[in-house]
Design a protein around this motif. Sequence first.
Motif, PDB file in Angstrom:
ATOM      1  N   THR A 160      -6.876 -10.443  17.516  1.00  0.00           N
ATOM      2  CA  THR A 160      -6.433  -9.828  16.253  1.00  0.00           C
ATOM      3  C   THR A 160      -7.553  -9.844  15.222  1.00  0.00           C
ATOM      4  O   THR A 160      -7.841  -8.830  14.582  1.00  0.00           O
ATOM      5  CB  THR A 160      -5.206 -10.568  15.698  1.00  0.00           C
ATOM      6  N   TYR A 161      -8.176 -10.976  15.053  1.00  0.00           N
ATOM      7  CA  TYR A 161      -9.246 -11.122  14.063  1.00  0.00           C
ATOM      8  C   TYR A 161     -10.385 -10.149  14.346  1.00  0.00           C
ATOM      9  O   TYR A 161     -10.901  -9.496  13.426  1.00  0.00           O
ATOM     10  CB  TYR A 161      -9.763 -12.557  14.071  1.00  0.00           C
ATOM     11  N   ARG A 216      -9.380  -6.507  13.596  1.00  0.00           N
ATOM     12  CA  ARG A 216      -9.257  -6.324  12.144  1.00  0.00           C
ATOM     13  C   ARG A 216     -10.632  -6.239  11.476  1.00  0.00           C
ATOM     14  O   ARG A 216     -10.875  -5.362  10.633  1.00  0.00           O
ATOM     15  CB  ARG A 216      -8.452  -7.490  11.567  1.00  0.00           C
ATOM     16  N   GLU A 217     -11.548  -7.125  11.865  1.00  0.00           N
ATOM     17  CA  GLU A 217     -12.883  -7.120  11.259  1.00  0.00           C
ATOM     18  C   GLU A 217     -13.667  -5.873  11.641  1.00  0.00           C
ATOM     19  O   GLU A 217     -14.396  -5.313  10.813  1.00  0.00           O
ATOM     20  CB  GLU A 217     -13.647  -8.385  11.671  1.00  0.00           C
ATOM     21  N   LYS A 246     -12.375  -3.070   9.510  1.00  0.00           N
ATOM     22  CA  LYS A 246     -12.875  -3.196   8.128  1.00  0.00           C
ATOM     23  C   LYS A 246     -14.317  -2.719   8.028  1.00  0.00           C
ATOM     24  O   LYS A 246     -14.689  -1.995   7.100  1.00  0.00           O
ATOM     25  CB  LYS A 246     -12.783  -4.648   7.672  1.00  0.00           C
ATOM     26  N   TYR A 251      -7.153   2.286   7.870  1.00  0.00           N
ATOM     27  CA  TYR A 251      -6.293   1.808   8.961  1.00  0.00           C
ATOM     28  C   TYR A 251      -5.078   1.102   8.390  1.00  0.00           C
ATOM     29  O   TYR A 251      -5.082   0.616   7.252  1.00  0.00           O
ATOM     30  CB  TYR A 251      -7.065   0.887   9.895  1.00  0.00           C
ATOM     31  N   GLU A 257      -2.052  -1.839   9.705  1.00  0.00           N
ATOM     32  CA  GLU A 257      -1.790  -2.850  10.732  1.00  0.00           C
ATOM     33  C   GLU A 257      -0.302  -3.157  10.775  1.00  0.00           C
ATOM     34  O   GLU A 257       0.318  -3.425   9.747  1.00  0.00           O
ATOM     35  CB  GLU A 257      -2.590  -4.119  10.427  1.00  0.00           C
ATOM     36  N   ASN A 294       2.328  -5.703  12.817  1.00  0.00           N
ATOM     37  CA  ASN A 294       2.414  -6.883  13.668  1.00  0.00           C
ATOM     38  C   ASN A 294       3.880  -7.124  14.016  1.00  0.00           C
ATOM     39  O   ASN A 294       4.707  -7.372  13.134  1.00  0.00           O
ATOM     40  CB  ASN A 294       1.829  -8.096  12.939  1.00  0.00           C
ATOM     41  N   PHE A 309      -3.197   0.164  13.951  1.00  0.00           N
ATOM     42  CA  PHE A 309      -3.401  -1.063  14.729  1.00  0.00           C
ATOM     43  C   PHE A 309      -2.033  -1.698  14.982  1.00  0.00           C
ATOM     44  O   PHE A 309      -1.372  -2.177  14.063  1.00  0.00           O
ATOM     45  CB  PHE A 309      -4.321  -2.008  13.958  1.00  0.00           C
ATOM     46  N   ASP A 338      -0.221  -4.698  16.652  1.00  0.00           N
ATOM     47  CA  ASP A 338      -0.541  -6.039  17.142  1.00  0.00           C
ATOM     48  C   ASP A 338       0.708  -6.738  17.676  1.00  0.00           C
ATOM     49  O   ASP A 338       1.824  -6.438  17.268  1.00  0.00           O
ATOM     50  CB  ASP A 338      -1.160  -6.863  16.012  1.00  0.00           C
TER      51      ASP A 338
END
Length: 451
Positions: free
Chosen positions: A32-33, A36-37, A40, A46, A48, A50, A90, A92
């Motif tokens: 996930t991290y 996401r990064e 960015k 985008y 997200e 979850n 995204f 998740d």
Amino acid sequence: MLERLAKRKIQEWIKTGKDAFMLTGARQIGKTYLIRECLKESGFPYVEINFIEQPQLVDVFSKAKDAKELLMRLSLTANGKLKKGKTIIFLDEVQEFKDIVTRVKFLVEEGSFRYIMSGSLLGVELNDLRSAPVGYMEIYDMYPMGFKEFALAVGINKEIFEMLEEKFKNKVVVDEYVHSKLLEVFYLYLIVGGMPEAVDVYLRTNDLEKVAQVHEKIIRLYKQDFSKYEIRYKLKLREIYDAMPGQLDQKNKRFQLNSIGKGMSYDRVENDFLWLKDAGVVIPVYNIAEPKLPLVISENRNLFKLFFSDVGLLTSRYSNQVKLAILNQDKSINNGALFENVVAQELLLHGHKEYYFNSKKQGELDFVIELNGKVTPLEIKSGKDYKRHSALNNILQNQDYQIDEALIFSEGNVEIDGKRVYLPIYMIIFLEEARLENTVYKLDLSGLKNI
């Protein structure tokens, strides 16, 4: 952000990908991290979603009758932030809403947005995914941080690895100072491992006790997953997982079924081992009847070694005194299981199908792989006597196998002795399979066309 092998793959997809993208892997490895990064950094807009943090959305989206209605519900969820042709969506924790993986196919065909997905236990929840017609989606497997990723994180310069790779390719001795420092980093890796949170805690605090707390937390999360499935399917997941350190400490390291119950047959517990493998928490290395190409033909799935997905999780089961002894490179400690666990991880990370060979007459080879079209035995030595290997000598002398080269990984430096190539243990990261070239083959039927 920690440097990850998967990062480049995600960045490539963000720049040019048209199909959906699925990042798979075990819990707590940083999926996930990382996504996401990367999103960015890309500058693309985008949103997200979850499905663990927003469980109500499973019900909201599952009631959509078609792609058009699903898009409308997505737009409402995103509060109008979707920009057609630009926004990346995204999704998740998709294991909580397995049907979304099928529905994304129609969203991709509709074409308004691009979709990247991630989740844990996907190998378990979606175990038929790879055999399904999924031409609309690219799938990439992510793993805990390998040794190179870890070494870069703690401060080893990229140029050092470029130099080491040249030494590896040309079989040239590594400068002793560099060699000793890389071994120090390697022994630290045995303790910290490659789970991103553990690495991050070490980088911020250098406190191995806090690293151990992270490992314990991750193992608790794994066992929570085990409990759910044990109740539902009557599996022995915790028993197997808890037995692994003791099994790896045995001389031949082969998993003994009697460790989880007397008279236990593989047929009774096969699904248990497959679950652990599909969940990404263990690495099975299967036995082969003989080291001949293709290795898969003689694979025996009833006999296997079972390694942890991350060496730090294995070492976390050791006492603090043993951990410190390992870190200090105490020669009284047998690090064979840890060295082999790292090798199993690196081989998996680099796409190798890994096996081991065991013969009553000839002895055992720790690992056997196909490397550049040839059978290549790998011997992993953690002690001083790394030049003693009677089984390997037997295999090299056997004319039926026609093995050109064997690689011995240890604390020693680079050295060549006939067919035996001695390499530092940290050079396991360079066992990349060469890419096939000139793979286009056009069938010539010109001589038959006029018949």
